[in-house]
Design a protein around this motif. Structure first.
Motif, mmCIF file in Angstrom:
data_model
loop_
_atom_site.group_PDB
_atom_site.id
_atom_site.type_symbol
_atom_site.label_atom_id
_atom_site.label_comp_id
_atom_site.label_asym_id
_atom_site.label_seq_id
_atom_site.Cartn_x
_atom_site.Cartn_y
_atom_site.Cartn_z
ATOM 1 N N UNK A 176 36.020 51.575 47.285
ATOM 2 C CA UNK A 176 37.370 51.033 47.472
ATOM 3 C C UNK A 176 38.260 51.989 48.271
ATOM 4 N N UNK A 177 37.924 53.275 48.221
ATOM 5 C CA UNK A 177 38.760 54.273 48.896
ATOM 6 C C UNK A 177 38.808 54.013 50.408
ATOM 7 N N UNK A 178 40.013 53.868 50.930
ATOM 8 C CA UNK A 178 40.174 53.642 52.369
ATOM 9 C C UNK A 178 39.982 52.204 52.812
ATOM 10 N N UNK A 179 39.695 51.297 51.863
ATOM 11 C CA UNK A 179 39.508 49.888 52.221
ATOM 12 C C UNK A 179 40.866 49.212 52.455
ATOM 13 N N UNK A 180 40.942 48.378 53.499
ATOM 14 C CA UNK A 180 42.173 47.653 53.805
ATOM 15 C C UNK A 180 42.238 46.326 53.055
ATOM 16 N N UNK A 181 41.061 45.810 52.686
ATOM 17 C CA UNK A 181 40.965 44.551 51.943
ATOM 18 C C UNK A 181 39.989 44.758 50.794
ATOM 19 N N UNK A 182 40.390 44.384 49.591
ATOM 20 C CA UNK A 182 39.518 44.524 48.419
ATOM 21 C C UNK A 182 39.391 43.154 47.759
ATOM 22 N N UNK A 183 38.143 42.735 47.525
ATOM 23 C CA UNK A 183 37.889 41.399 46.983
ATOM 24 C C UNK A 183 36.960 41.485 45.781
ATOM 25 N N UNK A 184 37.376 40.914 44.651
ATOM 26 C CA UNK A 184 36.478 40.779 43.506
ATOM 27 C C UNK A 184 35.912 39.371 43.485
ATOM 28 N N UNK A 185 34.597 39.256 43.671
ATOM 29 C CA UNK A 185 33.957 37.936 43.601
ATOM 30 C C UNK A 185 33.141 37.784 42.326
ATOM 31 N N UNK A 186 33.206 38.782 41.443
ATOM 32 C CA UNK A 186 32.466 38.709 40.174
ATOM 33 C C UNK A 186 33.299 37.959 39.130
ATOM 34 N N UNK A 187 32.694 37.699 37.984
ATOM 35 C CA UNK A 187 33.421 37.059 36.883
ATOM 36 C C UNK A 187 34.084 38.092 35.978
ATOM 37 N N UNK A 201 34.912 36.753 29.674
ATOM 38 C CA UNK A 201 33.903 37.576 30.348
ATOM 39 C C UNK A 201 34.230 39.055 30.137
ATOM 40 N N UNK A 202 33.289 39.949 30.450
ATOM 41 C CA UNK A 202 33.575 41.383 30.292
ATOM 42 C C UNK A 202 34.770 41.825 31.141
ATOM 43 N N UNK A 203 35.396 42.905 30.722
ATOM 44 C CA UNK A 203 36.559 43.430 31.433
ATOM 45 C C UNK A 203 36.156 44.012 32.786
#
Length: 277
Positions: A185-196, A202-204
Motif C-alpha cells: 500500500x505504501x506509495x500507492x495512489x489508488x487502493x482497492x479492497x476486493x475481498x470480503x 466476515x473476518x475483520x
C-alpha cells in the motif's frame, strides 16, 4: 404483435437477496418506462433451457449472478472482450436477431463509481494496490489497466491466485505475499479492497495501513457496512474514500440502457432505494 412490454430480470440461485429488482424497478418507475424486472431462481440444470425460453417470452435481457456468471459464457452466441478477459458475465442482451450477447459491466461500474465518488481521481497518478484475486479483482484489475494505471500491485491470501492473474494480465501486475500487503500500500495512489474482509459476518480487515498516503483514493467493493473499517481509517488519514454501493449501482446502468433504451442516473435516490431507505 410488435409492441410487447419489455421484460428483464436477474437469474441466479439463490436470488431472493438481490438488490437489482428494487433498483431497476425504481428506474422503470422514475422514467415512466412500460417494463418489468423480475428475480428468477434458476438452477444449474435449467440454465440452458431458461436462456432458450426467456427471449421468446418477451425478455430483452438479464443480469446474471452466482452460480451462473461463468457458465453463461459457454451458452452465449457472442461474448464481449471484457467478459472474456474477466472470465464471467453479469449482463446478457437478447438481440432482435435471436442471438444472446454476454457482457461484464463490473469494471465499468467500478471506474464510474470511482470517478463519481472521487472526481479528481487520476489513473496515472501512481501505482494501484489491489487486495484480493477473485472474480471481482479480475474486473477491477482489467478496468484499472484499461484506464491507464501503469503498475498494479496485487496481494491475495492464496498467492497462487494472484500469480494466475499476473500470468493473464502481464508484467503490469506485481504480486506481493499477503503478509506484505501493508508494504504494498505504501506509495500507492489508488487502493482497492476486493475481498470480503470487513463485510458484515466476515473476518475483520487487518491489513496495516501505516504506509497509506493521505493523497491516495481508497475504495472498498464491500457495501455492508457502507463505511468499512478500511474506509473509516483511510478517511481519518486524510484520504478520499469511495464506498462499494456505487459500484453495484453503476454496473447496473449499462444493462438497463441496453434493455430499456435509456441510461439511468445513479444518484441519491437510487442509493436510497438499494439501502431500503
Amino acid at each position: 404483435m410488435t409492441d410487447r412490454i419489455p421484460l428483464a430480470g436477474v437469474i441466479g440461485s439463490p436470488v431472493a437477496h438481490s438488490k437489482s429488482p428494487a433498483l431497476h424497478g425504481h428506474w422503470l418507475k422514475r422514467y415512466g418506462i412500460a417494463g418489468y424486472y423480475i428475480p428468477m431462481d434458476v438452477s444449474r440444470d435449467d440454465l440452458r433451457d431458461a436462456l432458450a425460453t426467456l427471449p421468446r417470452m418477451g425478455f430483452v435481457g438479464l443480469n446474471v449472478t452466482i452460480p451462473h456468471k461463468e457458465a453463461v459464457l459457454g451458452l452465449a452466441d457472442l461474448v464481449s472482450d471484457r467478459a472474456a478477459l474477466i472470465g464471467a458475465a453479469n449482463t446478457l442482451i437478447f438481440r432482435a436477431d435471436g442471438k444472446v450477447h454476454a457482457d461484464n459491466t463490473d469494471g465499468v461500474g467500478f471506474t464510474d463509481n470511482l470517478r463519481q465518488g472521487a472526481p479528481g481521481w487520476d489513473p496515472a497518478a501512481g501505482p494501484a494496490a489491489v487486495l484480493g484475486a477473485g472474480g471481482a479483482a479480475r474486473a477491477v484489475v482489467s478496468a484499472l489497466a484499461e484506464q491507464g494505471v501503469r503498475e498494479i500491485r496485487l496481494s491475495n491470501r492464496t498467492r497462487a491466485r494472484a500469480e494466475a492473474l499476473r500470468a493473464e494480465f502481464g508484467p503490469k501486475i506485481v504480486v506481493y505475499d499477503w503478509v506484505q500487503a501493508g508494504n504494498m500500500i505504501e506509495g500507492a495512489a489508488t487502493v482497492v479492497n476486493t475481498t470480503s474482509l470487513g463485510m458484515v459476518g466476515k473476518p475483520e480487515f487487518r491489513v496495516p495501513l501505516d504506509g497509506l498516503s493521505p493523497d491516495a483514493v481508497v475504495t472498498d467493493i464491500v457495501y455492508a457496512p457502507l463505511e468499512t473499517a478500511l474506509l473509516k481509517e483511510a478517511r481519518a488519514r486524510g484520504c478520499v474514500t469511495v464506498d462499494g454501493l456505487g459500484m453495484l449501482l453503476h454496473q447496473a446502468a449499462p444493462g438497463f440502457e441496453r434493455w430499456f433504451g435509456l441510461r439511468p442516473e445513479v444518484d441519491a435516490a437510487a442509493r436510497a432505494v438499494v439501502l431500503g431507505e
